[in-house]
Design a protein around this motif. Structure first.
Motif, PDB file in Angstrom:
ATOM      1  N   VAL A 124       0.698  -1.292  -0.052  1.00 42.18           N
ATOM      2  CA  VAL A 124       0.025  -0.219   0.079  1.00 42.18           C
ATOM      3  C   VAL A 124       1.033   1.318  -0.028  1.00 42.18           C
ATOM      4  O   VAL A 124       1.982   1.238   0.588  1.00 42.18           O
ATOM      5  CB  VAL A 124      -0.804   0.042   1.292  1.00 42.18           C
ATOM      6  CG1 VAL A 124      -2.308  -0.880   1.126  1.00 42.18           C
ATOM      7  CG2 VAL A 124      -0.074  -0.171   2.542  1.00 42.18           C
ATOM      8  N   PRO A 125       0.350   2.408  -0.403  1.00 42.87           N
ATOM      9  CA  PRO A 125      -0.599   2.315  -1.353  1.00 42.87           C
ATOM     10  C   PRO A 125      -0.314   2.865  -2.697  1.00 42.87           C
ATOM     11  O   PRO A 125       0.459   3.807  -2.743  1.00 42.87           O
ATOM     12  CB  PRO A 125      -1.632   3.677  -0.404  1.00 42.87           C
ATOM     13  CG  PRO A 125      -0.486   4.516   0.162  1.00 42.87           C
ATOM     14  CD  PRO A 125       0.703   3.641   0.169  1.00 42.87           C
ATOM     15  N   GLY A 126      -0.986   2.425  -3.630  1.00 37.82           N
ATOM     16  CA  GLY A 126      -1.158   2.745  -5.033  1.00 37.82           C
ATOM     17  C   GLY A 126       0.277   2.493  -5.814  1.00 37.82           C
ATOM     18  O   GLY A 126       0.753   3.448  -6.646  1.00 37.82           O
TER      19      GLY A 126
ATOM     20  N   LEU B  96       0.765   0.260  -7.655  1.00 40.67           N
ATOM     21  CA  LEU B  96       0.207  -0.275  -8.768  1.00 40.67           C
ATOM     22  C   LEU B  96      -0.207   0.974  -9.491  1.00 40.67           C
ATOM     23  O   LEU B  96      -0.134   0.960 -10.779  1.00 40.67           O
ATOM     24  CB  LEU B  96      -0.945  -1.077  -8.503  1.00 40.67           C
ATOM     25  CG  LEU B  96      -0.688  -2.575  -9.204  1.00 40.67           C
ATOM     26  CD1 LEU B  96      -1.004  -2.530 -10.662  1.00 40.67           C
ATOM     27  CD2 LEU B  96       0.481  -3.277  -8.547  1.00 40.67           C
ATOM     28  N   ALA B  97      -0.655   1.877  -8.915  1.00 39.97           N
ATOM     29  CA  ALA B  97      -1.183   3.188  -9.435  1.00 39.97           C
ATOM     30  C   ALA B  97      -0.020   3.936  -9.957  1.00 39.97           C
ATOM     31  O   ALA B  97      -0.176   4.341 -11.202  1.00 39.97           O
ATOM     32  CB  ALA B  97      -2.141   3.917  -8.438  1.00 39.97           C
TER      33      ALA B  97
ATOM     34  N   TYR C 120       2.735  -4.217 -15.306  1.00 41.79           N
ATOM     35  CA  TYR C 120       1.167  -4.018 -16.009  1.00 41.79           C
ATOM     36  C   TYR C 120       1.121  -3.512 -17.526  1.00 41.79           C
ATOM     37  O   TYR C 120       0.370  -4.209 -18.152  1.00 41.79           O
ATOM     38  CB  TYR C 120       0.780  -2.586 -15.136  1.00 41.79           C
ATOM     39  CG  TYR C 120      -0.749  -2.832 -14.774  1.00 41.79           C
ATOM     40  CD1 TYR C 120      -1.212  -3.651 -13.822  1.00 41.79           C
ATOM     41  CD2 TYR C 120      -1.733  -2.125 -15.537  1.00 41.79           C
ATOM     42  CE1 TYR C 120      -2.419  -3.953 -13.680  1.00 41.79           C
ATOM     43  CE2 TYR C 120      -2.981  -2.251 -15.154  1.00 41.79           C
ATOM     44  CZ  TYR C 120      -3.372  -3.151 -14.282  1.00 41.79           C
ATOM     45  OH  TYR C 120      -4.876  -3.339 -13.871  1.00 41.79           O
TER      46      TYR C 120
ATOM     47  N   PHE D 123      -7.725  -6.126 -16.032  1.00 45.00           N
ATOM     48  CA  PHE D 123      -7.907  -6.556 -14.402  1.00 45.00           C
ATOM     49  C   PHE D 123      -8.244  -7.729 -14.074  1.00 45.00           C
ATOM     50  O   PHE D 123      -8.071  -8.389 -13.186  1.00 45.00           O
ATOM     51  CB  PHE D 123      -9.412  -5.489 -14.429  1.00 45.00           C
ATOM     52  CG  PHE D 123      -9.033  -3.986 -14.410  1.00 45.00           C
ATOM     53  CD1 PHE D 123      -7.509  -3.552 -14.297  1.00 45.00           C
ATOM     54  CD2 PHE D 123      -9.861  -3.382 -15.022  1.00 45.00           C
ATOM     55  CE1 PHE D 123      -7.458  -2.429 -14.423  1.00 45.00           C
ATOM     56  CE2 PHE D 123      -9.531  -1.805 -15.303  1.00 45.00           C
ATOM     57  CZ  PHE D 123      -8.290  -1.480 -14.910  1.00 45.00           C
TER      58      PHE D 123
END
Lengths: 213, 213
Positions: free
Chosen positions: B125-127, B129-130, B146, B172
């Motif tokens: 955490v957090p993000g 992946l973002a 990704y 996803f």
DNA sequence: TACCCTTGTGTACGATGTCCACATTCGGAG
DNA sequence: CTCCGAATGTGGACATCGTACACAAGGGTA
């Protein structure tokens, strides 16, 4: 800032039900902030007790966190059960079994979105899933989330929806997909999806599982 | 116990490459112990520098951990790339695309098992992946995990293996399933599976994804 | 009533993240 | 070549955390 918390001033020397009070306080903290927010001193503070008092009921912070985690898992189970209970009557046994199966995933995902802090706490390292057999992690029906999933899969086989030879290990497949999505939704790139879109993503993943099982 | 660590005694006042040294030390600590083992004081200690020196290069512990996380993601990318590079030649373009796609999942899972500490750090955490678009998270090809997945899916569409209308959001679905399994393998009930069995579970999940996409 | 085991308290220690003022050095402007 | 400011590392301090140890209070039982 400092004096905002509740001050459950005790007049009796003994607390009476400290162990549960600590778990309850732990759940509250975990709710916002996840597992790392379950700080021993904060928990005891909220229970109106000195930090060391916790050691009469838990070996250490890890043990306390574990208990909180188990309680959180139990809430997951309850959410799944509620989702299943709210299901409309189905045409036949097979459709009913499908509905029950999908409800496991839907409930799981709903909990993850509605209570991300508790969700992260529930499946916190290490092995909360492994000890998911303890009845402290069970919901109203006495079944853990994992057991609920297993039961739904059994039902799918009984009603002929799922071939028997595909049953072994099926929980791992289903759980993997749904849990993975939950993580994506909580703190992955799907973090700030509209609840409706998130629900849609859940539907797609469960579709995939049904097709691919 | 205390004097076991390296003592890279510096004669120059300036370190020269502290920032990278800190990340490197962070990776080492994360390797065994995961993200919570990336302790600021320990990292600086290992770099032979006083704790506060880290603040010249990172805003706080979170920033340092983020940098370490990005580096870990890059390693995931490299593992995937290696998996794809090791692929035997395929019969036709469609088969090749399938192979490349499956290799994304296989590599991902292999990394999770071989380097659980780094894996947990990568997707902490957090993000993480973002921000997975930063090139600090990319592997040798300049693509993040990704992006590698997305490219493999595109390839699947180009070669006619995957219908175009199923392409949107497919990452996803795939990512959910594979990541979920990874979590199960690392600290879920599949924790101590034999590598062979684990590999088998990976195959089954990827099969499910292919069927269900 | 007297005792002892359970439960809560008080004090203390080492470790951590971070703040502030200070020291050292590098690199460019004069 | 010199000097000076910006970058980088140091030292000391503080609040907070988990936890250990000795002590106090009180409830159950003999």
């Amino acid at each position: 800032m400092t004096a905002e918390s509740e001050k459950p001033k005790r007049d009796t020397y003994r607390h009476g039900d400290l162990r549960n009070a600590l778990i309850k306080a732990g759940l509250e903290l975990a709710r916002e902030g996840g597992p790392e927010a379950v700080v021993l001193r904060a928990v005891t503070r909220q229970a109106g007790v000195v930090p060391n008092a916790a050691y009469r009921h838990f070996a250490d912070r890890a043990a306390l966190l574990h208990a909180v985690s188990q309680a959180a898992i139990a809430r997951v189970a309850r959410t799944i059960e509620a989702e299943q209970a709210a299901l409309p009557p189905a045409a036949d046994a097979a459709a009913a079994a499908r509905g029950r199966f999908r409800a496991v995933g839907t409930g799981y995902l709903r909990f993850a979105q509605e209570e991300p802090g508790l969700f992260r706490t529930a499946f916190h390292v290490p092995g909360d899933l492994a000890h998911a057999e303890d009845d402290t992690a069970a919901g109203g029906s006495g079944l853990t989330p994992y057991a609920l999933l297993g039961a739904a899969l059994d039902n799918l086989v009984e009603t002929g929806v799922l071939p028997e030879d595909r049953r072994p290990g099926a929980e791992f497949l289903a759980w993997s997909a749904v849990h993975g999505l939950a993580v994506l939704l909580i703190d992955g790139p799907l973090r700030d999806l509209h609840p409706t879109q998130a629900h849609d993503a859940g539907r797609r993943v469960i579709d995939m599982v049904e097709r691919g099982l």
